[in-house]
Design a protein around this motif. Structure first.
Motif, PDB file in Angstrom:
ATOM      1  N   MET A  34      -6.992   1.282  -6.740  1.00 58.36           N
ATOM      2  CA  MET A  34      -6.956   1.931  -5.769  1.00 58.36           C
ATOM      3  C   MET A  34      -8.269   2.077  -4.994  1.00 58.36           C
ATOM      4  SD  MET A  34      -5.161   3.591  -8.725  1.00 58.36           S
ATOM      5  CE  MET A  34      -5.072   5.202  -8.590  1.00 58.36           C
ATOM      6  N   PHE A  35      -7.670   3.275  -3.661  1.00 61.96           N
ATOM      7  CA  PHE A  35      -8.820   3.327  -2.442  1.00 61.96           C
ATOM      8  C   PHE A  35      -8.816   4.195  -2.271  1.00 61.96           C
ATOM      9  CE2 PHE A  35      -7.282  -0.932  -2.383  1.00 61.96           C
ATOM     10  CZ  PHE A  35      -8.270  -2.249  -2.275  1.00 61.96           C
ATOM     11  N   ARG A  36     -10.950   4.997  -2.250  1.00 64.56           N
ATOM     12  CA  ARG A  36     -10.901   6.774  -1.689  1.00 64.56           C
ATOM     13  C   ARG A  36     -10.981   5.928  -0.471  1.00 64.56           C
ATOM     14  NH1 ARG A  36      -8.160   9.860  -5.683  1.00 64.56           N
ATOM     15  NH2 ARG A  36      -9.100   9.115  -7.665  1.00 64.56           N
ATOM     16  N   TYR A  37     -10.685   7.597   0.302  1.00 68.15           N
ATOM     17  CA  TYR A  37     -11.210   7.041   1.708  1.00 68.15           C
ATOM     18  C   TYR A  37     -12.505   8.102   1.718  1.00 68.15           C
ATOM     19  CZ  TYR A  37     -10.508   7.207   6.679  1.00 68.15           C
ATOM     20  OH  TYR A  37     -11.627   7.890   8.169  1.00 68.15           O
ATOM     21  N   GLN A  38     -13.886   7.703   1.923  1.00 68.52           N
ATOM     22  CA  GLN A  38     -15.054   8.110   1.756  1.00 68.52           C
ATOM     23  C   GLN A  38     -15.247   7.492   3.455  1.00 68.52           C
ATOM     24  OE1 GLN A  38     -16.931   7.260  -1.302  1.00 68.52           O
ATOM     25  NE2 GLN A  38     -15.516   8.551  -3.134  1.00 68.52           N
ATOM     26  N   ASP A  39     -16.272   8.786   3.680  1.00 69.77           N
ATOM     27  CA  ASP A  39     -17.269   9.164   5.202  1.00 69.77           C
ATOM     28  C   ASP A  39     -16.174   7.177   6.564  1.00 69.77           C
ATOM     29  OD1 ASP A  39     -19.311  10.440   3.780  1.00 69.77           O
ATOM     30  OD2 ASP A  39     -19.840   8.994   2.698  1.00 69.77           O
ATOM     31  N   GLY A  40     -15.559   7.820   6.667  1.00 63.50           N
ATOM     32  CA  GLY A  40     -14.094   7.644   7.268  1.00 63.50           C
ATOM     33  C   GLY A  40     -14.160   5.670   6.754  1.00 63.50           C
ATOM     34  N   HIS A  41     -14.422   5.298   6.001  1.00 64.59           N
ATOM     35  CA  HIS A  41     -13.688   3.753   5.356  1.00 64.59           C
ATOM     36  C   HIS A  41     -13.547   4.025   3.647  1.00 64.59           C
ATOM     37  CE1 HIS A  41     -16.860   2.033   7.991  1.00 64.59           C
ATOM     38  NE2 HIS A  41     -17.633   3.308   7.992  1.00 64.59           N
ATOM     39  N   PHE A  42     -12.489   2.909   3.120  1.00 64.47           N
ATOM     40  CA  PHE A  42     -11.863   3.343   2.181  1.00 64.47           C
ATOM     41  C   PHE A  42     -12.250   2.396   1.225  1.00 64.47           C
ATOM     42  CE2 PHE A  42      -7.940   3.543   4.640  1.00 64.47           C
ATOM     43  CZ  PHE A  42      -7.686   4.290   3.924  1.00 64.47           C
TER      44      PHE A  42
ATOM     45  N   SER B  55      -0.631  -2.800 -15.616  1.00 61.55           N
ATOM     46  CA  SER B  55       0.871  -2.225 -16.295  1.00 61.55           C
ATOM     47  C   SER B  55       1.922  -2.896 -15.671  1.00 61.55           C
ATOM     48  CB  SER B  55       0.871  -1.296 -15.214  1.00 61.55           C
ATOM     49  OG  SER B  55       2.100  -0.582 -15.737  1.00 61.55           O
ATOM     50  N   PRO B  56       2.478  -3.317 -17.194  1.00 66.59           N
ATOM     51  CA  PRO B  56       4.075  -4.088 -17.076  1.00 66.59           C
ATOM     52  C   PRO B  56       5.041  -3.513 -16.726  1.00 66.59           C
ATOM     53  CG  PRO B  56       3.027  -2.634 -19.384  1.00 66.59           C
ATOM     54  CD  PRO B  56       1.836  -2.368 -18.438  1.00 66.59           C
ATOM     55  N   PHE B  57       4.968  -1.899 -16.343  1.00 63.23           N
ATOM     56  CA  PHE B  57       6.043  -1.400 -15.338  1.00 63.23           C
ATOM     57  C   PHE B  57       5.756  -1.244 -14.466  1.00 63.23           C
ATOM     58  CE2 PHE B  57       5.880  -0.243 -19.953  1.00 63.23           C
ATOM     59  CZ  PHE B  57       6.735  -0.520 -19.511  1.00 63.23           C
ATOM     60  N   ASP B  58       6.473  -0.535 -12.824  1.00 61.48           N
ATOM     61  CA  ASP B  58       6.355  -0.840 -11.895  1.00 61.48           C
ATOM     62  C   ASP B  58       5.602   0.472 -11.754  1.00 61.48           C
ATOM     63  OD1 ASP B  58       6.608  -0.585  -9.334  1.00 61.48           O
ATOM     64  OD2 ASP B  58       8.793  -1.033  -8.547  1.00 61.48           O
ATOM     65  N   PRO B  59       4.233   0.742 -11.612  1.00 59.11           N
ATOM     66  CA  PRO B  59       4.060   1.624 -11.198  1.00 59.11           C
ATOM     67  C   PRO B  59       4.623   3.245 -10.246  1.00 59.11           C
ATOM     68  CG  PRO B  59       2.196   0.381 -10.999  1.00 59.11           C
ATOM     69  CD  PRO B  59       3.885  -0.334 -10.801  1.00 59.11           C
ATOM     70  N   THR B  60       5.198   2.756  -9.283  1.00 53.96           N
ATOM     71  CA  THR B  60       6.801   3.343  -7.900  1.00 53.96           C
ATOM     72  C   THR B  60       7.103   4.015  -9.265  1.00 53.96           C
ATOM     73  OG1 THR B  60       7.220   1.562  -7.427  1.00 53.96           O
ATOM     74  CG2 THR B  60       5.680   2.205  -6.494  1.00 53.96           C
ATOM     75  N   GLN B  61       7.887   3.630  -9.662  1.00 55.83           N
ATOM     76  CA  GLN B  61       8.880   4.208 -10.805  1.00 55.83           C
ATOM     77  C   GLN B  61       8.866   5.178 -11.927  1.00 55.83           C
ATOM     78  OE1 GLN B  61      10.581   0.746 -12.934  1.00 55.83           O
ATOM     79  NE2 GLN B  61      12.522   0.402 -11.062  1.00 55.83           N
ATOM     80  N   GLU B  62       6.834   4.482 -12.138  1.00 60.83           N
ATOM     81  CA  GLU B  62       6.753   5.707 -12.938  1.00 60.83           C
ATOM     82  C   GLU B  62       6.362   6.795 -12.120  1.00 60.83           C
ATOM     83  OE1 GLU B  62       2.793   3.946 -14.695  1.00 60.83           O
ATOM     84  OE2 GLU B  62       4.214   3.013 -16.390  1.00 60.83           O
ATOM     85  N   GLN B  63       5.803   7.366 -11.133  1.00 62.04           N
ATOM     86  CA  GLN B  63       5.453   7.819 -10.613  1.00 62.04           C
ATOM     87  C   GLN B  63       6.598   8.399 -10.237  1.00 62.04           C
ATOM     88  OE1 GLN B  63       3.350   7.200  -6.461  1.00 62.04           O
ATOM     89  NE2 GLN B  63       1.221   6.293  -8.276  1.00 62.04           N
TER      90      GLN B  63
ATOM     91  N   LEU C  82       1.217  -0.988  -0.015  1.00 61.19           N
ATOM     92  CA  LEU C  82      -0.180   0.014  -0.153  1.00 61.19           C
ATOM     93  C   LEU C  82       0.400   1.333  -0.130  1.00 61.19           C
ATOM     94  CD1 LEU C  82      -2.396  -0.982   2.580  1.00 61.19           C
ATOM     95  CD2 LEU C  82      -3.252  -0.511  -0.203  1.00 61.19           C
ATOM     96  N   SER C  83       0.555   2.429  -1.148  1.00 64.38           N
ATOM     97  CA  SER C  83       1.189   3.644  -0.672  1.00 64.38           C
ATOM     98  C   SER C  83       0.511   5.223  -1.234  1.00 64.38           C
ATOM     99  CB  SER C  83       2.320   3.385  -1.693  1.00 64.38           C
ATOM    100  OG  SER C  83       1.788   2.706  -3.010  1.00 64.38           O
ATOM    101  N   ALA C  84       0.847   5.676  -1.094  1.00 59.92           N
ATOM    102  CA  ALA C  84      -0.164   6.672  -1.816  1.00 59.92           C
ATOM    103  C   ALA C  84      -0.186   7.023  -3.167  1.00 59.92           C
ATOM    104  CB  ALA C  84       0.654   8.201  -0.705  1.00 59.92           C
ATOM    105  N   GLY C  85      -0.865   7.519  -3.686  1.00 57.08           N
ATOM    106  CA  GLY C  85      -1.316   7.554  -4.505  1.00 57.08           C
ATOM    107  C   GLY C  85      -1.894   8.774  -4.918  1.00 57.08           C
ATOM    108  N   LYS C  86      -2.426   9.169  -6.277  1.00 62.56           N
ATOM    109  CA  LYS C  86      -2.824  10.587  -6.730  1.00 62.56           C
ATOM    110  C   LYS C  86      -4.019  10.893  -6.793  1.00 62.56           C
ATOM    111  CE  LYS C  86      -0.024  10.339 -11.172  1.00 62.56           C
ATOM    112  NZ  LYS C  86       0.195   9.828 -12.740  1.00 62.56           N
TER     113      LYS C  86
END
Length: 199
Positions: free
Chosen positions: A171-179, A187-195, A140-144
């Motif tokens: 992708m998870f969104r935090y809404q009303d106290g819940h994810f 993706s064929p590439f590591d998304p963290t490297q793209e970021q 898990l990591s922070a996204g856009k």
């Protein structure tokens, strides 16, 4: 003569006693491995408000069947939590809507291969699992735009452990106290490297 002397001085000023380490930019890395080694103050910040021991205790008291997989069952995860102090890995925290979440993964101590990752919230002074994901080398990591991203390696039968064929991203969104789970993609590439390349 003067040019040769200046050249020698310049070369010696740039040399170190450290051995040369060659890194391949094409080699995929996990989020934990690709970040620089954190300082003591950064670790202390990541471990606030709850220490790894407190997080371990709440995880052992939690039903982990939802994050168990065929390769790593709930019993396996509990064994790692119980027997291996270094198998609970602190990752950079995540903040949204004025609330901070600590991110921890459970994985192998030697290569940080994660098979469960958790977002931990402060519930009136006690740690509480707000989101739990399981999978193959999952983090898990922070996204856009305030999202929390679960990134999981996708291995084909002949893939070596170092080199998955691609990545599954949720992708998870935090809404009303819940994810709440939103978009998912491969993706064929590591998304963290793209970021990292975009920043």
């Amino acid at each position: 003569m003067l040019c040769a002397l200046l050249l020698c001085l310049g070369a010696s000023a740039c040399s170190t006693n450290e051995p040369l380490r060659i890194e391949s930019p094409a080699a995929p890395t996990t989020p934990a491995a690709q970040s620089s080694i954190p300082s003591t103050s950064e670790w202390q910040a990541w471990e606030q408000p709850f220490s790894p021991a407190q997080v371990r205790e709440v995880l052992l008291a939690t039903d982990l069947s939802a994050v168990g997989t065929q390769e790593n069952s709930e019993a396996d995860i509990r064994e790692y939590l119980t027997e291996c102090d270094k198998c609970l890995i602190a990752l950079p925290g995540y903040e949204t809507a004025g609330e901070k979440f600590q991110i921890y993964s459970v994985g192998t101590a030697g290569d940080s291969y994660s098979f469960a990752s958790f977002a931990i919230r402060d519930d009136r002074g006690k740690p509480q699992v707000a989101l739990a994901v399981g999978g193959s080398d999952v983090y898990l990591s922070a996204g856009k735009e305030g999202s929390l991203v679960a990134q999981e390696a996708v291995y084909k039968p002949d893939d070596p452990m170092c080199c998955p064929s691609g990545w599954s991203v949720r992708m998870f969104r935090y809404q009303d106290g819940h994810f709440v789970q939103g978009d998912s993609f491969s993706s064929p590439f590591d998304p963290t490297q793209e970021q990292g390349a975009e920043q």
